[in-house]
Design an enzyme around this catalytic site. Structure first.
Site, mmCIF file in Angstrom:
data_model
loop_
_atom_site.group_PDB
_atom_site.id
_atom_site.type_symbol
_atom_site.label_atom_id
_atom_site.label_comp_id
_atom_site.label_asym_id
_atom_site.label_seq_id
_atom_site.Cartn_x
_atom_site.Cartn_y
_atom_site.Cartn_z
ATOM 1 N N HIS A 59 0.824 -1.216 0.000
ATOM 2 C CA HIS A 59 0.000 0.000 0.000
ATOM 3 C C HIS A 59 0.853 1.259 0.000
ATOM 4 O O HIS A 59 0.427 2.303 -0.488
ATOM 5 C CB HIS A 59 -0.987 -0.045 1.161
ATOM 6 N N GLU A 106 -10.864 -10.709 -4.887
ATOM 7 C CA GLU A 106 -9.444 -10.671 -4.529
ATOM 8 C C GLU A 106 -9.046 -11.849 -3.649
ATOM 9 O O GLU A 106 -7.933 -11.927 -3.149
ATOM 10 C CB GLU A 106 -9.073 -9.334 -3.887
ATOM 11 N N ASP A 110 -4.304 -8.390 -4.191
ATOM 12 C CA ASP A 110 -4.566 -9.406 -3.177
ATOM 13 C C ASP A 110 -4.810 -10.771 -3.805
ATOM 14 O O ASP A 110 -4.453 -11.788 -3.224
ATOM 15 C CB ASP A 110 -5.772 -8.999 -2.313
ATOM 16 N N CYS A 149 -8.998 -3.582 -10.960
ATOM 17 C CA CYS A 149 -8.502 -2.380 -10.282
ATOM 18 C C CYS A 149 -7.174 -2.610 -9.559
ATOM 19 O O CYS A 149 -6.664 -1.708 -8.911
ATOM 20 C CB CYS A 149 -9.544 -1.836 -9.316
#
Ligand code: PEP
Ligand code: MG
Length: 583
Positions: free
Chosen positions: A196, A438, A462, A509
């Site tokens: 992240h 995910e 993920d 995404c």
């Protein structure tokens, strides 16, 4: 600087761009604290040094507190007030003074050891309140040590001079706070491409190189450093010649980016007329300007948790509503997909609800946490629903592993709708509900999920981590972490096919969507919606506008026959090279 002083270090390129500047060692202050004995006649000097670091830390907090109060950040200012209170505690004053005198060691060492012992005690306590107090102590300790080690500033928001930030590791909230006006680049010892922190740095457009071994640099700070976020090279003490070369490279890079940006008003359409939808992943409000500049068609993923990651207190419904409404209004005619809080994993933030878990990525994260913290969840849902009265909004649930979680989450949406109806508050009754795909179990049962929601969004970051059983943030495992693995390619195909069958839109995404090497493959697999970090919009659009859907489908068909990630990567690299050579 002479050639013999020039040091070349190689790391992993995380975010492209070239930066030249002075280094700033963030958090290094807490690491490698030396231990040495202090002669008796020097002890008073050490005590004075401690008190002066404490005083400087107080001054920092007072001025920060004043600034926050002026900006209306009263809750944050109150937290700083409690930090000031802790600094007046005898543990921080007389007891520390006594320890310095007794141990006869350097102040940093005595202080760090005392804090370390204190931390050990705190860690054994399971009460959330006390664990939060530990965070306060850590924060204060970082600040004091920073002053003791002559590091003026302790958060990336406060940095005032243009710098290249060196750190062992950054947390998502460190990065969220980073002031982009002064931060030229990040260089870290650890950190992976889809962590992240990396996502945040890319969103902010900060060049970033990770996995750089810079053990000795904290001892003598070099005056100049060059960071090449394209190749992963970091050059310490560059010669005049090297500096000139990289200044020129930097200018070329800026011209290249400027050229790409001009595609803003153009359609994201292939040469043979296949129209795609290119939207943006957003973490911060100001990214919406970039979205408009680059012609993004709405927000495909708003990572709502980032807005609040650096905070201690959970945001109220009103506060969230104002943020979501501003996004929806600013996005205008296009849809905004707001993902409910995805807290946990490496996004622990300062929320009181964050729990210590040995294995946080497999623990109480995202939708699991929200289904436990129903009040928090419903507050967020109500805020999103209220924003839906101002423009097209979708609600997206992260980390769904099966249809039961989806049903439970939808039931809460229904409850929230009912509450708003009773109060006569307007919202879009037919608001779309989406599932992130995910987790492999969600991918495999996507036909079931597709029947009970309105859209699917594939989160490859993920999905790769959970399918291949590799931690997305662990650089030592990065050789296994790749979306090119045939299992991932097949899963994307499966989800897209099932989505089409159920007539439910499917978007991608994850970071794969922003990697131009994967664009032809994704389109060829049938993906029509891509959501990418806003600075990546022009790069991806550029590729879409240069390929043909027929060729992309052929490429995907071929890739689906391959057996290993290496083969897939080679084919994609080769196709991308060819595309670049042809134009
Ligand atoms: C993903 O997992 O691909 C995703 C988009 O979500 P995040 O990166 O926020 O976990
Ligand atoms: Mg995710």
């Amino acid at each position: 600087m002479s050639k013999k002083n020039e040091i070349h270090l190689q790391g992993y390129p995380i975010c492209p761009g070239i930066a030249i500047g002075r280094p700033f060692y963030f958090t290094v202050a807490e690491e490698n604290i030396p231990e040495f004995s202090v002669p008796d006649d020097q002890i008073e000097k050490e005590v004075d040094r401690y008190y002066s670091a404490l005083k400087s830390s107080r001054m920092d907090l007072l001025s920060l507190q004043q600034r926050l109060q002026k900006e209306g950040g009263n809750e944050a200012a109150a937290i700083l007030g409690s930090h000031l209170e802790i600094m007046r505690d005898p543990f921080m004053t007389v007891q520390m003074e006594e320890a310095i005198r007794q141990k006869g060691k350097n102040t940093e060492y005595v202080f760090k050891t005392a804090i370390g012992e204190y931390e050990q005690k705190f860690r054994k306590i399971t009460d959330v309140f006390f664990r939060e107090r530990l965070k306060d102590f850590q924060d204060i300790s970082r600040r004091i040590i920073g002053h003791l080690r002559k590091h003026e500033r302790c958060t990336l928001a406060e940095l005032t001079y243009r710098s290249i930030v060196f750190a062992h590791e950054l947390s998502p909230s460190d990065t969220a706070e980073a002031n982009t006006d002064v931060i030229e680049a990040f260089v870290t010892r650890s950190g992976a491409e889809t962590s992240h922190v990396a996502i945040m740095a890319r969103a902010k457009g900060i060049p970033f190189v990770s996995n750089v071994d810079f053990p000795s640099l904290s001892i003598s700070a070099p005056p100049q450093v060059i960071v090449d976020g394209r190749s992963g090279e970091v050059i310490i003490n560059p010669t005049e010649e090297t500096l000139a070369l990289f200044k020129e490279e930097g200018n070329k890079f800026k011209i290249h980016v400027k050229g790409l940006k001009q595609s803003g008003s153009l359609e994201a359409e292939t040469v043979d007329g296949y129209k795609t939808r290119l939207s943006a992943n957003i973490e911060m409000f100001n990214e919406l300007d970039t979205l408009h500049q680059y012609g993004g068609e709405g927000v495909g993923l708003f990572r709502s948790e980032y807005l609040f990651l650096a905070r201690d207190v959970f945001p109220s419904e009103e506060e969230q509503f104002l943020v979501y409404r501003s996004i929806v209004e600013k996005v205008g005619d296009h849809p905004s997909v707001i993902r409910t809080f995805d807290i946990g994993g490496d996004k622990l933030g300062n929320f009181h609800m964050s729990r210590y878990e040995k294995n946080p990525y497999l623990g109480c994260r995202a939708i699991r946490l929200m289904l436990k913290e129903r009040t928090v969840f419903k507050t967020q849902i109500r805020a999103i629903l209220r924003a839906s009265a101002f423009g097209e909004v979708g609600i997206l649930f992260p980390m769904i592993s099966g249809v039961l979680e989806l049903r439970e989450a939808k039931a809460i949406v229904e409850e929230a709708k009912q509450e708003l109806l009773e109060k006569g508050v307007p919202f879009a009754r037919n608001i779309s509900i989406g599932c992130m795909i995910e987790v492999p179990s969600a991918a495999i049962t996507c036909d079931i999920l597709a029947k009970e929601c309105d859209f699917l969004s594939i989160g490859t970051n993920d999905l790769v981590q959970y399918s291949l059983a590799v931690d997305r943030g662990n650089p030592a495992m990065s050789y296994l972490y790749t979306p090119a693995h045939p299992s991932i390619v097949r899963m994307i195909k499966m989800v897209v096919d099932e989505g089409n069958l159920a007539e439910k839109p499917v978007s991608v995404c994850g970071e794969i969507a922003a990697d131009p090497r994967y664009t032809p493959l994704l389109l060829g697999l049938g993906v029509h919606d891509l959501s990418v970090s806003s600075p990546s919009l022009p790069v991806v659009k550029n590729v879409i506008r240069r390929i043909s859907i027929i060729e992309a489908r052929k490429l995907a068909e071929h890739v689906l026959t391959l057996s290993t990630a290496i083969e897939v990567e080679e084919v994609l690299e080769e196709a991308y090279r060819k595309l670049q050579a042809d134009t």
